[in-house]
Design an enzyme around this catalytic site. Structure first.
Site, mmCIF file in Angstrom:
data_model
loop_
_atom_site.group_PDB
_atom_site.id
_atom_site.type_symbol
_atom_site.label_atom_id
_atom_site.label_comp_id
_atom_site.label_asym_id
_atom_site.label_seq_id
_atom_site.Cartn_x
_atom_site.Cartn_y
_atom_site.Cartn_z
ATOM 1 N N SER A 1 -83.577 -114.799 -24.577
ATOM 2 C CA SER A 1 -82.811 -113.558 -24.394
ATOM 3 C C SER A 1 -83.706 -112.357 -24.658
ATOM 4 O O SER A 1 -84.712 -112.472 -25.380
ATOM 5 C CB SER A 1 -81.646 -113.531 -25.389
ATOM 6 O OG SER A 1 -81.050 -112.253 -25.427
ATOM 7 N N TYR B 1 -78.207 -114.412 -34.261
ATOM 8 C CA TYR B 1 -78.435 -114.849 -32.870
ATOM 9 C C TYR B 1 -79.831 -114.450 -32.400
ATOM 10 O O TYR B 1 -80.555 -115.261 -31.784
ATOM 11 C CB TYR B 1 -77.363 -114.225 -31.973
ATOM 12 C CG TYR B 1 -77.572 -114.438 -30.485
ATOM 13 C CD1 TYR B 1 -77.174 -115.614 -29.859
ATOM 14 C CD2 TYR B 1 -78.154 -113.438 -29.689
ATOM 15 C CE1 TYR B 1 -77.353 -115.801 -28.487
ATOM 16 C CE2 TYR B 1 -78.334 -113.613 -28.328
ATOM 17 C CZ TYR B 1 -77.937 -114.798 -27.731
ATOM 18 O OH TYR B 1 -78.116 -114.967 -26.370
HETATM 19 P P1 NAD Z 1 -71.575 -119.251 -21.418
HETATM 20 O O1 NAD Z 1 -70.520 -119.088 -22.422
HETATM 21 O O2 NAD Z 1 -71.159 -119.398 -20.015
HETATM 22 O O3 NAD Z 1 -72.505 -120.488 -21.743
HETATM 23 C C1 NAD Z 1 -72.770 -120.934 -23.041
HETATM 24 C C2 NAD Z 1 -72.433 -122.402 -23.052
HETATM 25 O O4 NAD Z 1 -72.902 -122.975 -24.265
HETATM 26 C C3 NAD Z 1 -70.958 -122.693 -23.029
HETATM 27 O O5 NAD Z 1 -70.467 -122.808 -21.715
HETATM 28 C C4 NAD Z 1 -70.851 -124.014 -23.771
HETATM 29 O O6 NAD Z 1 -70.695 -125.076 -22.866
HETATM 30 C C5 NAD Z 1 -72.187 -124.153 -24.445
HETATM 31 N N1 NAD Z 1 -72.028 -124.427 -25.881
HETATM 32 C C6 NAD Z 1 -71.858 -123.544 -26.886
HETATM 33 N N2 NAD Z 1 -71.734 -124.208 -28.059
HETATM 34 C C7 NAD Z 1 -71.836 -125.537 -27.767
HETATM 35 C C8 NAD Z 1 -71.787 -126.711 -28.546
HETATM 36 N N3 NAD Z 1 -71.648 -126.681 -29.880
HETATM 37 N N4 NAD Z 1 -71.886 -127.911 -27.912
HETATM 38 C C9 NAD Z 1 -72.043 -127.978 -26.560
HETATM 39 N N5 NAD Z 1 -72.115 -126.871 -25.777
HETATM 40 C C10 NAD Z 1 -72.016 -125.669 -26.382
HETATM 41 O O7 NAD Z 1 -72.553 -118.008 -21.592
HETATM 42 P P2 NAD Z 1 -74.021 -117.696 -21.038
HETATM 43 O O8 NAD Z 1 -74.200 -116.263 -21.304
HETATM 44 O O9 NAD Z 1 -74.213 -118.205 -19.684
HETATM 45 O O10 NAD Z 1 -74.959 -118.468 -22.054
HETATM 46 C C11 NAD Z 1 -76.003 -119.314 -21.640
HETATM 47 C C12 NAD Z 1 -77.278 -118.951 -22.388
HETATM 48 O O11 NAD Z 1 -77.680 -117.646 -22.002
HETATM 49 C C13 NAD Z 1 -77.150 -118.938 -23.906
HETATM 50 O O12 NAD Z 1 -78.258 -119.604 -24.472
HETATM 51 C C14 NAD Z 1 -77.239 -117.468 -24.244
HETATM 52 O O13 NAD Z 1 -77.821 -117.265 -25.504
HETATM 53 C C15 NAD Z 1 -78.135 -116.964 -23.138
HETATM 54 N N6 NAD Z 1 -78.089 -115.532 -22.888
HETATM 55 C C16 NAD Z 1 -76.954 -114.943 -22.384
HETATM 56 C C17 NAD Z 1 -76.951 -113.573 -22.145
HETATM 57 C C18 NAD Z 1 -75.740 -112.890 -21.599
HETATM 58 O O14 NAD Z 1 -75.711 -111.653 -21.569
HETATM 59 N N7 NAD Z 1 -74.731 -113.596 -21.148
HETATM 60 C C19 NAD Z 1 -78.090 -112.815 -22.404
HETATM 61 C C20 NAD Z 1 -79.218 -113.443 -22.903
HETATM 62 C C21 NAD Z 1 -79.205 -114.792 -23.132
#
Ligand code: NAD
Ligand code: MG
Length: 334
Positions: free
Chosen positions: A226, A239
């Site tokens: 991120s 985080y």
């Molecule tokens: P999202 O909620 O769609 O995806 C996160 C997923 O993590 C969930 O769908 C869930 O299936 C999984 N998860 C969480 N806890 C879990 C557990 N204990 N066991 C199994 N699965 C688990 O959101 P996203 O934003 O697509 O997140 C994906 C990645 O992107 C993450 O690593 C997040 O840190 C990173 N990220 C997101 C953003 C943003 O703005 N959305 C920015 C930077 C980084």
């Protein structure tokens, strides 16, 4: 190979608007049908106008949240992502593949010809089913494996099940993540801190350890980090530390696994419209203007990152390892 072209062509046709339907009878399209390279330009699109802009409707969901209940519903490439056989025959595991960035990567991998296993929490079954239903009939194997990756035993089982159901593994995407906004360090409970560390740091360690004996040379590992790794917000104290750990994971492991022919890279997203953000990842008041302070003046959509995961997985990127690819709408790092 012929089947590949038929699949790509069918999905490509589905997405073509009436205004470009005449392309179907153009000589270039006929050439593609015969197995030659596609030879028509993608339309020029202004990134500023492609997707919804702030203000977004105020909303919250209980953790882990569902993409289908978001307003607006995120675009994971369901209709728009077109493959061209870049990952034909590959076998991928994507954690958090039910929604958000992981779902976009899973859809793109499948459309590029890979068999894909997705992992998610049991509470996300509805989102996971949507992915399976969408990709069913597109000629690839799609396996849904629910379970909690904060449990090391489950992480081992997840890899075992993936390998047995896909018949191997050569693309591992450690993408699942937990993010909880807290305005003060004093508000972070030990349990919440532990959940953040276990999901974002321990689980990739456990899953990678379990996967490594199965990964042949040519395999790739991709971590979702991120912009928080480089420029942490005051409300994401725990985080942000885990996302910095994800960068170190990539940089160290790339050095360790390079001599084995396994590449390790990361993706560093900026603000992306996903369930993570509406179920505690951001303060609800701030979410209304999510991404509004980037040069694109909006949040990114998951599909806008899909091609980065494909690029990193593709064997054509064979000299790229230990790298972090950014997608942050003009802000952030690297
Ligand atoms: P999202 O909620 O769609 O995806 C996160 C997923 O993590 C969930 O769908 C869930 O299936 C999984 N998860 C969480 N806890 C879990 C557990 N204990 N066991 C199994 N699965 C688990 O959101 P996203 O934003 O697509 O997140 C994906 C990645 O992107 C993450 O690593 C997040 O840190 C990173 N990220 C997101 C953003 C943003 O703005 N959305 C920015 C930077 C980084
Ligand atoms: Mg989800």
């Amino acid at each position: 190979m012929k089947k590949e072209n038929n699949i790509s062509r069918r999905s490509a046709l589905k997405g073509l608007g009436a205004s470009v339907a005449t392309l179907v009878v153009s000589p270039s399209f006929a050439g593609w049908k015969e197995g030659k390279q596609a030879n028509f330009a993608a339309p020029l699109e202004n990134p500023l106008d492609k997707y919804p802009k702030p203000p977004y409707p105020k909303q919250t969901q209980p953790h882990p949240g569902l993409a289908s209940k978001m307003d607006p519903v995120p675009d994971h490439g369901e209709q728009s992502y077109k493959g061209s056989g870049r990952l034909t025959g590959r076998k991928a595991l994507v954690t958090g593949g039910d929604s958000g960035i992981g779902r976009a990567a899973a859809i793109a991998f499948a459309r590029e010809g890979a068999d894909v296993a997705i992992n998610y929490l049991p509470a996300e079954e509805e989102d996971a089913r949507q992915v399976v239903e969408l990709l069913r009939g597109e000629g690839r194997k799609i396996v849904a494996i629910p379970g909690d990756i904060t449990d090391s035993n489950f992480c081992n089982q997840l890899v075992k099940d993936t390998v047995s159901q896909l018949g191997g593994l050569d693309i591992l995407v450690n993408n699942a993540g937990y993010q909880k906004s807290n305005l003060s360090i004093l508000d972070i409970s030990d349990e919440s801190f532990d959940a953040t560390m276990k999901t974002n740091v321990y689980a990739p360690f456990w899953i990678t350890k379990a996967a490594l004996p199965h990964l042949p040379p040519g395999s790739v590992i991709i971590a979702t980090s991120s912009v928080q790794a480089y420029d942490p917000s005051e409300n994401l104290f725990d985080y942000a530390q885990t996302k910095a750990a994800n960068v170190a994971y990539v940089k160290s492991l790339a050095k360790q696994l390079g001599p084995k022919g396994i590449r390790v890279n990361g993706v560093s997203p900026g603000p992306v419209w996903t369930p993570l953000q509406v179920c505690g990842g951001q303060e609800p008041d701030k979410l209304v203007n999510f991404g509004g302070d980037t040069p694109m003046a909006r949040a990114g959509q998951p599909v806008e990152l899909a091609s980065i995961y494909v690029q990193l997985a593709d064997s054509q990127a064979s000299f790229s390892t230990g790298q972090i690819y950014g997608a942050a709408g003009g802000g952030g790092h690297p």
